[in-house]
Motif scaffolding. Structure first.
Motif, PDB file in Angstrom:
ATOM      1  N   LYS A   2       0.847  -1.188   0.000  1.00  0.00           N
ATOM      2  CA  LYS A   2       0.000   0.000   0.000  1.00  0.00           C
ATOM      3  C   LYS A   2       0.884   1.241   0.000  1.00  0.00           C
ATOM      4  O   LYS A   2       1.816   1.343   0.797  1.00  0.00           O
ATOM      5  CB  LYS A   2      -0.925   0.005   1.224  1.00  0.00           C
ATOM      6  CG  LYS A   2      -1.955   1.128   1.209  1.00  0.00           C
ATOM      7  CD  LYS A   2      -2.903   1.008   2.405  1.00  0.00           C
ATOM      8  CE  LYS A   2      -3.978   2.087   2.370  1.00  0.00           C
ATOM      9  NZ  LYS A   2      -4.905   1.985   3.530  1.00  0.00           N
ATOM     10  N   PHE A   3       0.585   2.175  -0.907  1.00  0.00           N
ATOM     11  CA  PHE A   3       1.359   3.422  -0.927  1.00  0.00           C
ATOM     12  C   PHE A   3       0.529   4.548  -1.524  1.00  0.00           C
ATOM     13  O   PHE A   3      -0.449   4.326  -2.243  1.00  0.00           O
ATOM     14  CB  PHE A   3       2.674   3.249  -1.691  1.00  0.00           C
ATOM     15  CG  PHE A   3       2.522   2.975  -3.164  1.00  0.00           C
ATOM     16  CD1 PHE A   3       2.629   3.999  -4.105  1.00  0.00           C
ATOM     17  CD2 PHE A   3       2.304   1.682  -3.627  1.00  0.00           C
ATOM     18  CE1 PHE A   3       2.504   3.752  -5.459  1.00  0.00           C
ATOM     19  CE2 PHE A   3       2.179   1.419  -4.985  1.00  0.00           C
ATOM     20  CZ  PHE A   3       2.279   2.457  -5.907  1.00  0.00           C
ATOM     21  N   PHE A   4       0.950   5.768  -1.193  1.00  0.00           N
ATOM     22  CA  PHE A   4       0.291   6.996  -1.635  1.00  0.00           C
ATOM     23  C   PHE A   4       1.264   7.737  -2.549  1.00  0.00           C
ATOM     24  O   PHE A   4       2.453   7.866  -2.239  1.00  0.00           O
ATOM     25  CB  PHE A   4      -0.056   7.846  -0.407  1.00  0.00           C
ATOM     26  CG  PHE A   4      -0.718   9.158  -0.715  1.00  0.00           C
ATOM     27  CD1 PHE A   4      -2.067   9.221  -1.015  1.00  0.00           C
ATOM     28  CD2 PHE A   4       0.014  10.342  -0.699  1.00  0.00           C
ATOM     29  CE1 PHE A   4      -2.685  10.438  -1.281  1.00  0.00           C
ATOM     30  CE2 PHE A   4      -0.590  11.563  -0.968  1.00  0.00           C
ATOM     31  CZ  PHE A   4      -1.951  11.607  -1.262  1.00  0.00           C
ATOM     32  N   THR A   5       0.778   8.236  -3.696  1.00  0.00           N
ATOM     33  CA  THR A   5       1.673   8.907  -4.640  1.00  0.00           C
ATOM     34  C   THR A   5       0.908   9.952  -5.444  1.00  0.00           C
ATOM     35  O   THR A   5      -0.328  10.031  -5.366  1.00  0.00           O
ATOM     36  CB  THR A   5       2.337   7.883  -5.586  1.00  0.00           C
ATOM     37  OG1 THR A   5       3.340   8.536  -6.367  1.00  0.00           O
ATOM     38  CG2 THR A   5       1.317   7.249  -6.520  1.00  0.00           C
ATOM     39  N   ASP A  62       4.651   7.873  -0.481  1.00  0.00           N
ATOM     40  CA  ASP A  62       4.561   7.623   0.963  1.00  0.00           C
ATOM     41  C   ASP A  62       4.139   6.162   1.130  1.00  0.00           C
ATOM     42  O   ASP A  62       3.002   5.794   0.819  1.00  0.00           O
ATOM     43  CB  ASP A  62       3.546   8.568   1.595  1.00  0.00           C
ATOM     44  CG  ASP A  62       3.475   8.420   3.104  1.00  0.00           C
ATOM     45  OD1 ASP A  62       4.341   7.726   3.676  1.00  0.00           O
ATOM     46  OD2 ASP A  62       2.545   8.983   3.716  1.00  0.00           O
ATOM     47  N   GLU A  64       3.106   2.846   2.983  1.00  0.00           N
ATOM     48  CA  GLU A  64       2.484   2.350   4.205  1.00  0.00           C
ATOM     49  C   GLU A  64       2.791   0.872   4.411  1.00  0.00           C
ATOM     50  O   GLU A  64       2.961   0.409   5.535  1.00  0.00           O
ATOM     51  CB  GLU A  64       0.968   2.571   4.142  1.00  0.00           C
ATOM     52  CG  GLU A  64       0.241   2.207   5.423  1.00  0.00           C
ATOM     53  CD  GLU A  64      -1.227   2.588   5.384  1.00  0.00           C
ATOM     54  OE1 GLU A  64      -2.051   1.832   5.945  1.00  0.00           O
ATOM     55  OE2 GLU A  64      -1.558   3.651   4.797  1.00  0.00           O
ATOM     56  N   ASN A  87      -3.621  13.208  -6.398  1.00  0.00           N
ATOM     57  CA  ASN A  87      -2.960  12.152  -5.628  1.00  0.00           C
ATOM     58  C   ASN A  87      -3.916  10.981  -5.439  1.00  0.00           C
ATOM     59  O   ASN A  87      -5.141  11.136  -5.516  1.00  0.00           O
ATOM     60  CB  ASN A  87      -2.524  12.676  -4.252  1.00  0.00           C
ATOM     61  CG  ASN A  87      -1.614  13.884  -4.358  1.00  0.00           C
ATOM     62  OD1 ASN A  87      -0.464  13.770  -4.738  1.00  0.00           O
ATOM     63  ND2 ASN A  87      -2.147  15.057  -4.022  1.00  0.00           N
ATOM     64  N   THR A  89      -4.139   6.561  -3.779  1.00  0.00           N
ATOM     65  CA  THR A  89      -3.543   5.444  -3.045  1.00  0.00           C
ATOM     66  C   THR A  89      -3.690   4.169  -3.862  1.00  0.00           C
ATOM     67  O   THR A  89      -4.734   3.926  -4.469  1.00  0.00           O
ATOM     68  CB  THR A  89      -4.233   5.255  -1.684  1.00  0.00           C
ATOM     69  OG1 THR A  89      -4.072   6.448  -0.914  1.00  0.00           O
ATOM     70  CG2 THR A  89      -3.634   4.088  -0.920  1.00  0.00           C
ATOM     71  N   ALA A  91      -3.236  -0.055  -3.455  1.00  0.00           N
ATOM     72  CA  ALA A  91      -3.089  -1.105  -2.451  1.00  0.00           C
ATOM     73  C   ALA A  91      -3.402  -2.456  -3.079  1.00  0.00           C
ATOM     74  O   ALA A  91      -4.257  -2.567  -3.969  1.00  0.00           O
ATOM     75  CB  ALA A  91      -4.009  -0.842  -1.269  1.00  0.00           C
ATOM     76  N   LYS A 100      -7.500   4.203  -5.190  1.00  0.00           N
ATOM     77  CA  LYS A 100      -8.469   5.040  -4.499  1.00  0.00           C
ATOM     78  C   LYS A 100      -8.014   6.489  -4.520  1.00  0.00           C
ATOM     79  O   LYS A 100      -6.889   6.810  -4.145  1.00  0.00           O
ATOM     80  CB  LYS A 100      -8.642   4.562  -3.057  1.00  0.00           C
ATOM     81  CG  LYS A 100      -9.793   5.220  -2.319  1.00  0.00           C
ATOM     82  CD  LYS A 100     -10.001   4.575  -0.955  1.00  0.00           C
ATOM     83  CE  LYS A 100     -11.199   5.190  -0.240  1.00  0.00           C
ATOM     84  NZ  LYS A 100     -11.416   4.567   1.088  1.00  0.00           N
ATOM     85  N   GLN A 105     -13.099   4.897  -6.231  1.00  0.00           N
ATOM     86  CA  GLN A 105     -12.319   3.682  -6.039  1.00  0.00           C
ATOM     87  C   GLN A 105     -12.547   2.751  -7.216  1.00  0.00           C
ATOM     88  O   GLN A 105     -13.672   2.574  -7.684  1.00  0.00           O
ATOM     89  CB  GLN A 105     -12.715   2.977  -4.732  1.00  0.00           C
ATOM     90  CG  GLN A 105     -11.946   1.678  -4.497  1.00  0.00           C
ATOM     91  CD  GLN A 105     -12.208   1.079  -3.133  1.00  0.00           C
ATOM     92  OE1 GLN A 105     -12.070   1.753  -2.120  1.00  0.00           O
ATOM     93  NE2 GLN A 105     -12.590  -0.199  -3.111  1.00  0.00           N
TER      94      GLN A 105
END
Length: 391
Positions: A2-5, A62, A64, A87, A89, A91, A100, A105
């Motif tokens: 899982k990451f945010f970009t 970022d 997770e 931005n 996420t 996962a 998402k 989503q």
């Protein structure tokens, strides 16, 4: 996983990487991107068998949860392009990639029961040359029209050649399909590896065009080479490319370029000849003979260049305009005007120099075209076109 970009960074990464994924039905796993996440960065792997790529995202991310996925390249690009938010996420949940962004989503099925091939190679003992990203990209763009670059198939005519001799700091970048040839050369940075380096290799032109389009002017670009490897490495702070070298030898073009028996030469204004060629090719495009079979007569006189063509299925065309600095003999040659037009478009200077050279290796003449005062430019550029006949 899982990451945010950010959309911009991730989309740039997967678009670049997808250029080197495969459309071959026999290599289905290579239609995918292999995305690997650790606590610091995202690495995106792709390969088409000829070129392999590893692209890194280090800043706009970022993490997770670490992990890895294998996902279809085209489908992922389509979904990311549709996202409105800046931005999002990503996962992994069971066998799906969940994307998402705000209240939106969507999910994408992941590849099951497949493993991505190992594409990294140990380049720690390779020689390293700083090739200047701006001049490298410019060279690729200038010479690629002289190759059969529309294909990723292994062929010397669809490749771009790189040459350097020891104690010579010039890097030569050349494309040729045997009828036309374009070559750029410039000095690389003066390092011990560069001074000693000797190489002559060719890699797929289409793949290099993707790299040239991506490079920024101030990027540091390193070329890594080894005589013991069938691949060369091209890398900057975002990507590493492993490019397979073509087995077929490249034509010995320097002997052609260095032919010094000038039959005739002259200088012409770039806009003037471009406009005349535009009119001529516009007429010839109405013919059924096709671009590759087009032919026109160029009569070189003391102060004038005359261009004409006769066709059975379209009207004839003729024009004449002034030239300067004429030397040598008046000559009558036949050329493909579409190919000459492509050559002329690549020049930046106002004055273009034409030299008709006697080439003993082919028992005929070649037309050498370059910018007047070519030696004054940091990036030297010269082109060759083989006449279909000379009188």
């Amino acid at each position: 996983m899982k990451f945010f970009t950010s959309k911009s960074s991730f989309l740039e990464a997967i678009k670049f990487s997808s250029n080197f994924s495969s459309d071959n039905n026999f290599e289905k796993v290579l239609k995918n991107l292999y995305i690997k996440i650790d606590n610091k960065e995202c690495k995106i792997y792709s390969s088409n068998g000829q070129v392999s790529s590893i692209y890194k995202i280090e800043d706009d991310i970022d993490v997770e949860e670490e992990g890895e996925v294998i996902v279809n390249a085209k489908k992922l690009i389509t979904i990311i392009q549709s996202i409105v938010s800046d931005n999002f996420t990503l996962a992994k949940l069971d066998n799906q990639l969940i994307i998402k962004a705000g209240k939106m989503q969507t999910s994408l099925n992941l590849e099951e029961d497949v493993s991505y091939p190992e594409i990294e190679i140990d380049d720690s003992n390779f020689s390293v040359i700083d090739v200047d990203s701006f001049l490298f990209a410019k060279s690729i763009k200038k010479v690629i029209h002289s190759t059969s670059f529309q294909t990723t198939k292994s062929s010397i005519s669809s490749a771009i050649n790189f040459q350097k001799d020891p104690d010579d700091m010039n890097l030569w970048i050349t494309g040729s399909d045997a009828i036309k040839l374009s070559s750029c050369y410039y000095q690389v940075n003066d390092t011990e590896d560069a001074l000693k380096a000797k190489f002559n290799f060719s890699v797929n032109a289409l793949s290099l065009s993707y790299v040239a389009a991506f490079l920024k002017d101030k990027d540091q670009l390193l070329l890594k080479i080894s005589k013991k490897s069938d691949k060369v490495v091209l890398t900057n702070n975002k990507f590493v490319l492993y490019l397979r070298v073509e087995n077929e030898p490249f034509p010995e073009f320097k002997k052609i370029l260095n032919a010094n028996q000038v039959v005739s030469s002259f200088v012409v204004d770039k806009d003037l000849i471009s406009n005349n060629l535009q009119s001529l090719t516009g007429v010839l495009s109405l013919s059924d003979q096709g671009k590759n079979n087009a032919d026109a007569n160029f009569e070189i006189l003391k102060n004038t260049l005359k261009i004409s063509t006769n066709s059975f299925d379209i009207a004839s065309y003729s024009s004449e305009f002034d030239i300067s600095e004429f030397q040598g003999e008046a000559k009558d040659i036949n050329l493909n005007p579409f190919y000459l037009q492509e050559h002329i478009k690549m020049f930046e200077s106002k004055d273009i120099e034409f030299k008709l050279l006697l080439q003993s290796a082919i028992s005929g003449c070649i037309l050498k075209v370059c910018e007047k005062n070519n030696d004054q430019f940091k990036l030297k550029f010269v082109q060759i076109l083989a006449p279909s006949s000379t009188n």
